[in-house]
Design a protein around this motif. Structure first.
Motif, PDB file in Angstrom:
ATOM      1  N   GLN A   1       0.821  -1.212   0.000  1.00 48.55           N
ATOM      2  CA  GLN A   1       0.000   0.000   0.000  1.00 48.55           C
ATOM      3  C   GLN A   1       0.852   1.258   0.000  1.00 48.55           C
ATOM      4  OE1 GLN A   1      -3.172   0.060  -0.423  1.00 48.55           O
ATOM      5  NE2 GLN A   1      -3.681  -2.079  -0.127  1.00 48.55           N
ATOM      6  N   CYS A   2       1.797   1.357   0.939  1.00 47.59           N
ATOM      7  CA  CYS A   2       2.595   2.576   1.067  1.00 47.59           C
ATOM      8  C   CYS A   2       3.972   2.448   0.441  1.00 47.59           C
ATOM      9  CB  CYS A   2       2.730   2.984   2.540  1.00 47.59           C
ATOM     10  SG  CYS A   2       3.691   1.815   3.536  1.00 47.59           S
ATOM     11  N   GLY A   3       4.401   1.245   0.076  1.00 43.70           N
ATOM     12  CA  GLY A   3       5.689   1.048  -0.565  1.00 43.70           C
ATOM     13  C   GLY A   3       6.878   1.129   0.366  1.00 43.70           C
ATOM     14  N   SER A   4       6.645   1.103   1.660  1.00 44.51           N
ATOM     15  CA  SER A   4       7.715   1.227   2.643  1.00 44.51           C
ATOM     16  C   SER A   4       7.965  -0.119   3.313  1.00 44.51           C
ATOM     17  CB  SER A   4       7.356   2.279   3.692  1.00 44.51           C
ATOM     18  OG  SER A   4       8.274   2.263   4.763  1.00 44.51           O
ATOM     19  N   GLY A   5       9.240  -0.363   3.610  1.00 40.81           N
ATOM     20  CA  GLY A   5       9.594  -1.564   4.339  1.00 40.81           C
ATOM     21  C   GLY A   5       9.880  -1.303   5.794  1.00 40.81           C
ATOM     22  N   GLU A   6       9.583  -0.078   6.257  1.00 41.13           N
ATOM     23  CA  GLU A   6       9.820   0.270   7.651  1.00 41.13           C
ATOM     24  C   GLU A   6       8.792  -0.414   8.551  1.00 41.13           C
ATOM     25  OE1 GLU A   6       9.764   4.481   7.889  1.00 41.13           O
ATOM     26  OE2 GLU A   6      11.604   4.753   6.721  1.00 41.13           O
ATOM     27  N   ARG A   7       9.064  -0.427   9.827  1.00 46.06           N
ATOM     28  CA  ARG A   7       8.226  -1.064  10.838  1.00 46.06           C
ATOM     29  C   ARG A   7       7.929  -2.522  10.451  1.00 46.06           C
ATOM     30  NH1 ARG A   7       5.324   3.385   9.577  1.00 46.06           N
ATOM     31  NH2 ARG A   7       3.514   2.150   9.022  1.00 46.06           N
ATOM     32  N   PRO A   8       8.970  -3.360  10.305  1.00 47.47           N
ATOM     33  CA  PRO A   8       8.738  -4.760   9.905  1.00 47.47           C
ATOM     34  C   PRO A   8       7.873  -5.524  10.897  1.00 47.47           C
ATOM     35  CG  PRO A   8      10.999  -4.457  10.690  1.00 47.47           C
ATOM     36  CD  PRO A   8      10.407  -3.086  10.559  1.00 47.47           C
ATOM     37  N   GLY A   9       7.857  -5.084  12.155  1.00 51.11           N
ATOM     38  CA  GLY A   9       7.029  -5.764  13.138  1.00 51.11           C
ATOM     39  C   GLY A   9       5.546  -5.604  12.893  1.00 51.11           C
ATOM     40  N   GLU A  10       5.154  -4.634  12.024  1.00 53.20           N
ATOM     41  CA  GLU A  10       3.747  -4.405  11.718  1.00 53.20           C
ATOM     42  C   GLU A  10       3.360  -4.921  10.335  1.00 53.20           C
ATOM     43  OE1 GLU A  10       2.785  -0.328  12.222  1.00 53.20           O
ATOM     44  OE2 GLU A  10       3.705  -0.163  14.200  1.00 53.20           O
ATOM     45  N   LEU A  11       4.291  -5.586   9.647  1.00 54.71           N
ATOM     46  CA  LEU A  11       4.007  -6.116   8.310  1.00 54.71           C
ATOM     47  C   LEU A  11       3.344  -7.488   8.410  1.00 54.71           C
ATOM     48  CD1 LEU A  11       7.170  -5.175   6.237  1.00 54.71           C
ATOM     49  CD2 LEU A  11       4.831  -4.562   5.680  1.00 54.71           C
ATOM     50  N   LEU A  12       2.207  -7.627   7.760  1.00 56.15           N
ATOM     51  CA  LEU A  12       1.516  -8.908   7.672  1.00 56.15           C
ATOM     52  C   LEU A  12       1.795  -9.518   6.310  1.00 56.15           C
ATOM     53  CD1 LEU A  12      -1.997  -8.074   9.192  1.00 56.15           C
ATOM     54  CD2 LEU A  12      -0.078  -9.192  10.325  1.00 56.15           C
ATOM     55  N   LEU A  13       2.091 -10.811   6.271  1.00 50.77           N
ATOM     56  CA  LEU A  13       2.329 -11.519   5.017  1.00 50.77           C
ATOM     57  C   LEU A  13       1.098 -12.326   4.651  1.00 50.77           C
ATOM     58  CD1 LEU A  13       5.998 -12.807   5.462  1.00 50.77           C
ATOM     59  CD2 LEU A  13       5.190 -10.822   4.201  1.00 50.77           C
ATOM     60  N   CYS A  14       0.633 -12.129   3.434  1.00 48.70           N
ATOM     61  CA  CYS A  14      -0.528 -12.884   2.955  1.00 48.70           C
ATOM     62  C   CYS A  14      -0.130 -14.340   2.771  1.00 48.70           C
ATOM     63  CB  CYS A  14      -1.027 -12.287   1.641  1.00 48.70           C
ATOM     64  SG  CYS A  14      -2.400 -13.201   0.914  1.00 48.70           S
ATOM     65  N   ASP A  15      -0.953 -15.267   3.258  1.00 49.81           N
ATOM     66  CA  ASP A  15      -0.658 -16.690   3.166  1.00 49.81           C
ATOM     67  C   ASP A  15      -0.942 -17.262   1.779  1.00 49.81           C
ATOM     68  OD1 ASP A  15       0.284 -17.165   5.754  1.00 49.81           O
ATOM     69  OD2 ASP A  15      -1.753 -17.126   6.551  1.00 49.81           O
ATOM     70  N   LYS A  16      -1.384 -16.405   0.839  1.00 48.98           N
ATOM     71  CA  LYS A  16      -1.636 -16.875  -0.523  1.00 48.98           C
ATOM     72  C   LYS A  16      -0.653 -16.264  -1.511  1.00 48.98           C
ATOM     73  CE  LYS A  16      -5.284 -17.489  -3.972  1.00 48.98           C
ATOM     74  NZ  LYS A  16      -6.715 -17.268  -4.288  1.00 48.98           N
ATOM     75  N   CYS A  17      -0.554 -14.913  -1.542  1.00 51.97           N
ATOM     76  CA  CYS A  17       0.344 -14.250  -2.491  1.00 51.97           C
ATOM     77  C   CYS A  17       1.699 -13.920  -1.898  1.00 51.97           C
ATOM     78  CB  CYS A  17      -0.308 -12.983  -3.037  1.00 51.97           C
ATOM     79  SG  CYS A  17      -0.577 -11.685  -1.803  1.00 51.97           S
ATOM     80  N   ASP A  18       1.851 -14.059  -0.579  1.00 54.00           N
ATOM     81  CA  ASP A  18       3.111 -13.821   0.119  1.00 54.00           C
ATOM     82  C   ASP A  18       3.561 -12.353   0.052  1.00 54.00           C
ATOM     83  OD1 ASP A  18       4.855 -15.108   1.846  1.00 54.00           O
ATOM     84  OD2 ASP A  18       6.409 -15.321   0.325  1.00 54.00           O
ATOM     85  N   LYS A  19       2.633 -11.434  -0.171  1.00 57.07           N
ATOM     86  CA  LYS A  19       2.964 -10.013  -0.197  1.00 57.07           C
ATOM     87  C   LYS A  19       2.744  -9.404   1.184  1.00 57.07           C
ATOM     88  CE  LYS A  19       1.890  -9.409  -5.095  1.00 57.07           C
ATOM     89  NZ  LYS A  19       1.040  -8.709  -6.081  1.00 57.07           N
ATOM     90  N   GLY A  20       3.423  -8.284   1.438  1.00 54.98           N
ATOM     91  CA  GLY A  20       3.372  -7.649   2.745  1.00 54.98           C
ATOM     92  C   GLY A  20       2.426  -6.471   2.796  1.00 54.98           C
ATOM     93  N   PHE A  21       1.838  -6.255   3.955  1.00 54.35           N
ATOM     94  CA  PHE A  21       0.924  -5.131   4.181  1.00 54.35           C
ATOM     95  C   PHE A  21       1.095  -4.640   5.616  1.00 54.35           C
ATOM     96  CE2 PHE A  21      -0.898  -7.737   0.898  1.00 54.35           C
ATOM     97  CZ  PHE A  21      -1.428  -6.845  -0.032  1.00 54.35           C
ATOM     98  N   HIS A  22       1.257  -3.324   5.776  1.00 49.97           N
ATOM     99  CA  HIS A  22       1.269  -2.759   7.120  1.00 49.97           C
ATOM    100  C   HIS A  22      -0.126  -2.863   7.730  1.00 49.97           C
ATOM    101  CE1 HIS A  22       5.089  -0.344   6.212  1.00 49.97           C
ATOM    102  NE2 HIS A  22       5.359  -1.121   7.249  1.00 49.97           N
ATOM    103  N   MET A  23      -0.183  -3.146   9.002  1.00 48.15           N
ATOM    104  CA  MET A  23      -1.475  -3.266   9.677  1.00 48.15           C
ATOM    105  C   MET A  23      -2.249  -1.952   9.603  1.00 48.15           C
ATOM    106  SD  MET A  23      -0.015  -5.408  12.947  1.00 48.15           S
ATOM    107  CE  MET A  23      -1.556  -5.469  13.837  1.00 48.15           C
ATOM    108  N   ARG A  24      -1.530  -0.817   9.646  1.00 49.30           N
ATOM    109  CA  ARG A  24      -2.208   0.485   9.602  1.00 49.30           C
ATOM    110  C   ARG A  24      -2.660   0.852   8.197  1.00 49.30           C
ATOM    111  NH1 ARG A  24       1.923   4.188  13.259  1.00 49.30           N
ATOM    112  NH2 ARG A  24       2.105   2.764  15.026  1.00 49.30           N
ATOM    113  N   CYS A  25      -2.026   0.264   7.175  1.00 51.58           N
ATOM    114  CA  CYS A  25      -2.367   0.617   5.795  1.00 51.58           C
ATOM    115  C   CYS A  25      -3.583  -0.142   5.286  1.00 51.58           C
ATOM    116  CB  CYS A  25      -1.170   0.361   4.883  1.00 51.58           C
ATOM    117  SG  CYS A  25       0.262   1.395   5.244  1.00 51.58           S
TER     118      CYS A  25
END
Length: 381
Positions: free
Chosen positions: A63-87
């Motif tokens: 969503q935001c294109g940032s890799g900061e705050r890795p502790g808040e990144l969720l990985l999709c169990d299907k596409c394996d992409k990351g998403f910030h919980m706040r985004c």
């Protein structure tokens, strides 16, 4: 008698063996041997399958294109992409238990910033909202009548006095209780996502500035005193908030501006919006603080006694009102409220007040450089 006992034990032993031992099956020559399905067929029929990587250090938020705050990144169990919980919309407040799919893989449509107001976390409804904001139940409507009478009294005053000094107006809460619940839910979601607690008052801690340090008489050059009429307006608004009659604003998330505040109804000029709240501390203790929402509370003659409000642990809706870029004409046009410091019963307080009529759906902005003109706003949208 003895043989009968032995026979009964034998029967129990036989019956237990029959229950636990499976009968032996003889192989049938007509049954063909089982064939294993190929992996390609299994993968084609499987709902989803993810091959884990050896290294996830390059994961960024889609969503935001940032890799900061890795502790808040969720990985999709299907596409394996990351998403910030706040985004995500709605915001994911807690790490999900078990498997988790992103909105695209789960078949859910992308929620827009305005749509997430309707999809609030379940624990922010009704009882939890009341507990979150510590709302007091009250059924009297005397305050509204007093305000109407007060308005009629003001109209009788000479026009010259009104031009010299304009009084604060109390905010008008939404009449629909469900609408107010939705407004408070957006604020509760934003505060929880920022790991903050709600507070409508200035807070003092033992490791920060004491309450005795907050005295308006220490202000360099003096501080304007809140009039008796405006103090009544302030107390009226505070009492309405304690009853759950919140100001008509909603907190939304913008991909560029972050959390911001929108008017959920028409707001008149000079309407009281909120008091700026948070922890009170000395400026000298916050010189290297990276908090972007500190507010000046006291500019003392002795700089070591100057105070700031730090809404990083607790605060209210004032924490999410954004500033303007005061270096561009377009940025200055966006300003529709201001922060004013008053002496209230001898203590310094900061009030947010509308500087013009604000339409429903319009976002709130004020100038961060109201006093010192030191805050950099060149990068503001």
């Amino acid at each position: 008698m003895a043989p009968a006992t032995i026979m009964a034990g034998a029967r129990r032993l036989v019956s237990s063996r029959r229950r636990t031992e499976a009968p032996r099956r003889r192989p049938s020559p007509s049954t063909p041997p089982k064939k294993l399905r190929p992996m390609s067929e299994i993968m084609a029929r499987a709902k989803y399958a993810v091959v884990e990587r050896a290294d996830y250090s390059d994961i960024i938020c889609e969503q935001c294109g940032s890799g900061e705050r890795p502790g808040e990144l969720l990985l999709c169990d299907k596409c394996d992409k990351g998403f910030h919980m706040r985004c995500l919309r709605p915001i994911v407040v807690r790490i999900p238990i078990g498997s988790w799919l992103c909105p695209k893989c789960s078949g859910h449509r992308r929620v827009r910033s305005r749509d997430f107001l309707l999809i609030l976390p379940f624990y922010f409804y009704f009882k939890r909202i009341i507990d979150f904001f510590k709302i007091q139940k009250s059924g009297d409507g005397k305050k509204k009548c007093n305000f109407n009478q007060d308005t009629r009294k003001r109209r009788r005053r000479p026009l010259v006095l009104l031009k010299k000094r304009r009084r604060l107006l109390p905010f008008i809460p939404s009449e629909d209780p469900n609408q107010r619940l939705k407004q408070m839910g957006t604020l509760a979601s934003a505060l929880t996502a920022m790991q903050m607690e709600f507070s409508d008052d200035l807070t003092y801690s033992s490791d920060m500035a004491p309450r005795s340090a907050n005295q308006a008489k220490f202000e360099n050059g003096g501080m304007q005193v809140l009039s008796r009429e405006d103090m009544e307006t302030l107390e009226l608004c505070r009492s309405m908030s304690r009853r759950g009659e919140c100001p008509p604003f909603i907190v939304v998330f913008d991909s560029c501006e972050g959390y911001t505040v929108e008017a959920d109804a028409q707001i008149k000029d000079m309407t009281f919006i909120a008091e700026y709240t948070g922890d009170v501390d000395y400026i000298k203790n916050r010189e290297n603080d990276d908090c972007d929402s500190m507010m000046t509370l006291l500019l003392a003659t002795n700089p070591s006694e100057s105070l700031v409000i730090c809404p990083d642990k607790c605060g209210n809706i004032a924490r999410f009102i954004n500033g303007i870029n005061n270096h561009t004409p377009e940025g200055k046009k966006k300003q529709n409220c201001k922060c004013v410091r008053y002496s209230v019963n001898g203590e310094c307080r900061v009030l947010l007040v509308a500087t013009r009529d604000i339409a429903k759906g319009e976002r709130l902005y004020y100038d961060y450089n109201g006093y010192e003109h030191e805050y950099p706003t060149h990068h503001f949208v």
